[in-house]
Motif scaffolding. Sequence first.
Motif, mmCIF file in Angstrom:
data_model
loop_
_atom_site.group_PDB
_atom_site.id
_atom_site.type_symbol
_atom_site.label_atom_id
_atom_site.label_comp_id
_atom_site.label_asym_id
_atom_site.label_seq_id
_atom_site.Cartn_x
_atom_site.Cartn_y
_atom_site.Cartn_z
ATOM 1 N N THR A 37 12.057 1.420 -12.229
ATOM 2 C CA THR A 37 11.507 1.281 -10.884
ATOM 3 C C THR A 37 12.616 0.874 -9.923
ATOM 4 O O THR A 37 13.423 -0.004 -10.243
ATOM 5 N N VAL A 38 12.656 1.484 -8.756
ATOM 6 C CA VAL A 38 13.657 1.135 -7.756
ATOM 7 C C VAL A 38 13.259 -0.181 -7.087
ATOM 8 O O VAL A 38 12.129 -0.327 -6.610
ATOM 9 N N ARG A 39 14.192 -1.113 -7.066
ATOM 10 C CA ARG A 39 13.931 -2.427 -6.465
ATOM 11 C C ARG A 39 14.911 -2.675 -5.313
ATOM 12 O O ARG A 39 16.035 -2.177 -5.313
ATOM 13 N N GLY A 40 14.471 -3.479 -4.347
ATOM 14 C CA GLY A 40 15.405 -4.027 -3.382
ATOM 15 C C GLY A 40 16.356 -4.967 -4.094
ATOM 16 O O GLY A 40 15.993 -5.605 -5.095
ATOM 17 N N PHE A 41 17.587 -5.090 -3.584
ATOM 18 C CA PHE A 41 18.645 -5.781 -4.324
ATOM 19 C C PHE A 41 19.571 -6.484 -3.344
ATOM 20 O O PHE A 41 19.916 -5.929 -2.295
ATOM 21 N N VAL A 42 19.947 -7.709 -3.663
ATOM 22 C CA VAL A 42 20.960 -8.441 -2.885
ATOM 23 C C VAL A 42 21.969 -8.984 -3.878
ATOM 24 O O VAL A 42 21.605 -9.711 -4.806
ATOM 25 N N SER A 43 23.239 -8.642 -3.695
ATOM 26 C CA SER A 43 24.258 -9.044 -4.656
ATOM 27 C C SER A 43 24.403 -10.561 -4.682
ATOM 28 O O SER A 43 24.161 -11.248 -3.687
ATOM 29 N N SER A 44 24.828 -11.073 -5.823
ATOM 30 C CA SER A 44 25.025 -12.516 -5.949
ATOM 31 C C SER A 44 26.119 -13.000 -5.007
ATOM 32 O O SER A 44 26.042 -14.099 -4.458
ATOM 33 N N GLN A 45 27.156 -12.162 -4.776
ATOM 34 C CA GLN A 45 28.245 -12.565 -3.882
ATOM 35 C C GLN A 45 27.742 -12.811 -2.473
ATOM 36 O O GLN A 45 28.188 -13.734 -1.787
ATOM 37 N N SER A 46 26.801 -11.973 -2.037
ATOM 38 C CA SER A 46 26.274 -12.087 -0.677
ATOM 39 C C SER A 46 25.519 -13.394 -0.489
ATOM 40 O O SER A 46 25.752 -14.139 0.479
#
Length: 385
Positions: A37-46
């Motif tokens: 399933t495609v999920r929204g994602f925010v990198s840990s670095q951000s």
Amino acid sequence: MHVPARFLDLHILQPITAANLNRNEHQEPKTIEFGNTVRGFVSSQSWKRAVRHAVEHDLNEPAARTRMLPLVLAKRLHQNGWPEELAAFAAAQIVLSAKKDGLKHEPNYQTKAMLYLPKDVIDDLITLCEKNRAELEETLAEQDTAGTRKKPPAVLNAKEVARHLIRRTASINLFGRMLAELPAGHIEAAVQMAPAFTVHQSDLQPDYFTAVEDWPQPGDSGSAHLETTFLTTGVFYRFATVNITELQRNLGADTPADTIHELIELFTWHFITAMPSGKKTATAPHTIPDLVHYTIRDSRSISYGAAFEQPVKAAPRGGYSTPAITALTDYATTINRLMGTRRRIAHGHATTTGPLTDPLGTHHTSFDTLAAACATAALTPAIPA
């Protein structure tokens, strides 16, 4: 006797309104596939950057991750009245003198690797250059006279330069520092932070917009700019863990318990409240979590991200927050069964809805009290089995 490491695990479920917190190379919100399933994602670095800056601000210990140290130092020296050529030569010496053969660098002496430094190290390096100005001037003059294009010789004392470059702040002890060229400056991170992802499917949603021309000329349509951007929405699962044992080691044995307590509480608070700044002017997605759950364990940390491998389905009346909390609670129950509770020192939660069931532990009425409880429990000595 072996004493196991202690970990503070923080689990957050946070609804995010229309946003683009973290963009990909096409300036669109990042996504990731999980559970087919495609999920929204925010990198840990951000997200980590937002937390780090907030912690440093509250501690009044600003630090910088940078490759530009020599360039910034040269500018400061020039502003202090040094001739431009001498200022550039002196700043280059920070790279050339830091170790045998110098730090790896570009032709303009920008470092190949990022340095993570207290910002006030610039003042210390200016003082060092001032103390050695006569020798710097002499060496530069010799270079000019010889007309050589060879790499300038190291002038500054290597131990003095390195001592400044490996200085620490509380946030450096917390977030760690990779400094392979100066091994004494390497610090194992006490914090590990996972990328955030939506607990359900979250497709990109187009936002067609126009910027209106306030001073249109005759015949103009009135639109000065047309564009389509993409946004995402969703309930994100966020996870971070703090190795309390590593943090205490980084800070040093002489660090007062109150100082460690403050740092843990501060990190917990800012992990809960800090937000990445991507597209904030156009979206203002300044939400707070629906659920914060913490667990303090000896031996190892445990993420609950696997609870959402099967995407959460919306509640009958709509919305993902309630079923997401249920999924996390059920998974916590499973973890407690599989791993046992002997090594669990404390656990608790705070929510927008009120007290939850036992698997999530003590109910706290505010994020403030939860953060303080995390710090206290994290430093509580373990009771022998």
